[in-house]
Design a protein around this motif. Structure first.
Motif, PDB file in Angstrom:
ATOM      1  N   HIS A 181       0.856  -1.188   0.000  1.00  0.00           N
ATOM      2  CA  HIS A 181       0.000   0.000   0.000  1.00  0.00           C
ATOM      3  C   HIS A 181       0.899   1.247   0.000  1.00  0.00           C
ATOM      4  N   PRO A 185       0.623   4.298  -1.215  1.00  0.00           N
ATOM      5  CA  PRO A 185       0.117   5.628  -0.844  1.00  0.00           C
ATOM      6  C   PRO A 185       0.252   5.957   0.635  1.00  0.00           C
ATOM      7  N   GLN A 186       0.450   4.948   1.484  1.00  0.00           N
ATOM      8  CA  GLN A 186       0.681   5.229   2.910  1.00  0.00           C
ATOM      9  C   GLN A 186       1.873   6.158   3.096  1.00  0.00           C
ATOM     10  N   TYR A 191       0.637   9.561   2.417  1.00  0.00           N
ATOM     11  CA  TYR A 191      -0.179  10.057   3.534  1.00  0.00           C
ATOM     12  C   TYR A 191       0.720  10.510   4.693  1.00  0.00           C
ATOM     13  N   VAL A 201      -0.910   6.418  -6.892  1.00  0.00           N
ATOM     14  CA  VAL A 201      -2.275   6.644  -6.403  1.00  0.00           C
ATOM     15  C   VAL A 201      -3.312   6.042  -7.342  1.00  0.00           C
ATOM     16  N   HIS A 202      -2.969   5.916  -8.630  1.00  0.00           N
ATOM     17  CA  HIS A 202      -3.917   5.356  -9.598  1.00  0.00           C
ATOM     18  C   HIS A 202      -4.055   3.838  -9.442  1.00  0.00           C
ATOM     19  N   ASN A 235      -2.582   1.852  -6.867  1.00  0.00           N
ATOM     20  CA  ASN A 235      -2.373   1.201  -5.577  1.00  0.00           C
ATOM     21  C   ASN A 235      -3.151   1.846  -4.424  1.00  0.00           C
ATOM     22  N   THR A 236      -4.100   2.712  -4.710  1.00  0.00           N
ATOM     23  CA  THR A 236      -4.937   3.275  -3.641  1.00  0.00           C
ATOM     24  C   THR A 236      -5.898   2.206  -3.135  1.00  0.00           C
ATOM     25  N   TRP A 286     -11.329  10.935   4.505  1.00  0.00           N
ATOM     26  CA  TRP A 286     -11.520  10.078   3.337  1.00  0.00           C
ATOM     27  C   TRP A 286     -12.879  10.340   2.674  1.00  0.00           C
ATOM     28  N   PHE A 345     -10.933  12.262  -0.423  1.00  0.00           N
ATOM     29  CA  PHE A 345     -10.429  11.195  -1.282  1.00  0.00           C
ATOM     30  C   PHE A 345     -11.543  10.292  -1.815  1.00  0.00           C
ATOM     31  N   LYS A 352      -7.482  12.143  -5.405  1.00  0.00           N
ATOM     32  CA  LYS A 352      -6.200  11.481  -5.188  1.00  0.00           C
ATOM     33  C   LYS A 352      -5.129  11.994  -6.156  1.00  0.00           C
TER      34      LYS A 352
END
Length: 504
Positions: free
Chosen positions: A319, A321-322, A325, A367-368, A370-371, A389, A393, A400
């Motif tokens: 993951h 995008p973590q 974040y 982000v495309h 693996n979100t 969220w 998002f 995103k």
């Protein structure tokens, strides 16, 4: 507040070994006076806030599992285990001291363990900042203000009032760091390394980071000394070389290219010269850290997973995008440092246009493709992440992608705050550890960001008085808003008799 409770709290503080004398070894009387004043105010205000939280909310979300488990261990019932709990029993083992002190095994005293831990964290932050800055401390008040800011980092501060693992876990990890880096103990490194893992399994990653930082530093510096032809011919005294007498051959900061050169050199010599540069003290520290890591590997092999109890909700999932974040977390709670170096960061971005373009494509792809969205994130409206969220998002398809420029800017900002204080021997192990800690977690939870943020916050270059003051005021404001919402906004869940409140 009853006199009996105050006396019991003081007894618990004393029993937890709150030793302020360690500050006296490296601090002036003025510093100690200022710090003790701030510590007293922190304890007084926090205890009143603790009482208010206790009266307002008997059980906070995961305390539904933690409190019965803590009571069981406090009552010496070590055979009981709630399968919903996924962490090792470090928190509950420490909580068992309550019964030793002849205190009641209830929610009040279980939560109080974390409040005491937060006070000790404040002391350790002050000690670490004094150690990091050394004689170049500057204003004594500035160091105290920074240590106070770290202690009241909003998500960390809130969890000091409830029975979660985060506050005590951080405390043990900080003590492990001190025993490894400052005291260089012959046995405490192993003890607190094991305790750190017992608090939270992911702490093993930060233990590995401390080890990696030390080993990589040894590889770089020893290759710089022993790989130099001039030194090899003209210096035949090991003690002279190892003590860095020729400082011109050693750099303060190394880059990735230096790592490649060092590895090539050590591969050609089968890493034999590293041991010439290795002191007995460092060797003992490294052995202890390796033993902790080997013990953890054995645990994972026997357990079949890093998680205990309910493994279904915490399966390792890529993951990426973590990591992005986490940059937002830095942007919010590191805002004073973001703004403090804003002109420098903008110049850095314009000097690296190709890297900016590359990062734009990379982050957009991440982000495309693996979100991911954990079911808990969508269902639990008791956390701030739920509202972030569902109102950004998850609400807008473009959200995103629209956040990618912020990720790029914050990455350069973070590097700008770290580059003058750290070299690749820290940045590389830290980056790997950050990936292992965050990028394999599907659930987005601000608590996962606490330790990695505090680590880099301690590594920021010494800041101006204005930035330090802004950080303290910023955190006080966020905490005020957070607790105001907590005390004044409640709602009901169908399967809970008690009202629910919003927390981090």
């Amino acid at each position: 507040m009853s006199i009996v409770r105050i006396l019991r709290c003081l007894r618990l503080i004393h029993a937890c070994g709150l030793r302020i004398q360690i500050l006296a070894m490296s601090a002036s009387l003025k510093f100690i006076t200022i710090f003790l004043t701030v510590l007293s105010a922190y304890l007084f205000i926090s205890f009143h806030l603790f009482e208010a939280v206790y009266k307002a909310q008997p059980t906070v979300i995961d305390e539904l599992f933690h409190i019965p488990q803590g009571i069981a261990y406090c009552e010496r019932n070590f055979s009981y285990w709630d399968p919903k709990i996924t962490t090792l029993p470090g928190l509950y083992l420490v909580s068992s001291i309550i019964s030793v002190l002849n205190l009641d095994c209830n929610t009040y005293y279980l939560r109080l363990v974390n409040l005491i831990a937060s006070c000790v964290n404040l002391i350790i932050f002050a000690f670490l900042l004094k150690f990091i800055y050394g004689s170049n401390t500057g204003s004594q008040l500035k160091v105290v203000m920074q240590s106070l800011s770290l202690a009241i980092l909003p998500p960390l501060y809130f969890f000091s009032f409830v029975y979660y693992t985060d506050t005590l876990s951080l405390l043990v990890l900080l003590i492990f760091t001190i025993t490894s880096v400052v005291i260089k103990s012959k046995w405490l490194v192993f003890v607190f390394g094991v305790l750190s893992v017992l608090m939270r399994q992911t702490n093993v990653v930060w233990i590995a980071m401390v080890l990696g930082h030390k080993v990589l530093g040894l590889l770089l510096r020893s290759s710089r000394v022993y790989g130099n032809t001039y030194l090899n011919k003209h210096a035949n005294r090991r003690s002279i070389i190892a003590s860095n007498i020729d400082s011109s051959k050693l750099k303060g900061y190394y880059n990735l290219n230096d790592v490649v050169i060092a590895l090539k050199y050590h591969l050609s010599t089968f890493f034999t010269t590293v041991f010439k540069f290795l002191t007995v003290s460092d060797f003992i520290i490294i052995i202890q850290q390796v033993l902790v890591l080997l013990g953890f590997v054995t645990f994972v092999y026997v357990n079949g997973s890093i998680v205990v109890g309910d493994k279904t909700a915490h399966q390792a999932t890529l993951h990426l995008p973590q990591l992005l974040y986490f940059l937002l977390f830095y942007g919010i709670f590191g805002l004073p440092y973001v703004l403090g170096r804003l002109p420098s960061t903008v110049k850095l971005i314009f000097r690296n246009k190709l890297q900016v373009i590359f990062l734009a494509f990379l982050f957009t792809a991440i982000v495309h493709f693996n979100t991911l969205v954990h079911p808990y994130l969508l269902a639990d409206n008791r956390h701030y992440t739920f509202y972030v969220w569902n109102r950004w998002f998850g609400k807008y398809e473009y959200a995103k992608y629209a956040t990618v420029p912020a990720y790029i800017f914050l990455l350069f900002s973070l590097y700008d705050n770290l580059k003058d204080q750290n070299c690749i021997s820290f940045l590389l192990p830290y980056t790997i550890s950050l990936f292992l800690t965050l990028a394999l977690q599907k659930l987005v939870d601000v608590r996962y960001f606490l330790v990695p943020y505090i680590i880099i916050r301690l590594r920021f270059v010494k800041s101006s008085y204005k930035v330090v003051f802004f950080e303290l005021i910023w955190y006080l404001g966020i905490n005020f808003a957070t607790f105001h919402l907590f005390f004044n906004k409640d709602f009901m869940w169908m399967d809970f008799e008690e009202s629910q409140r919003i927390i981090w």
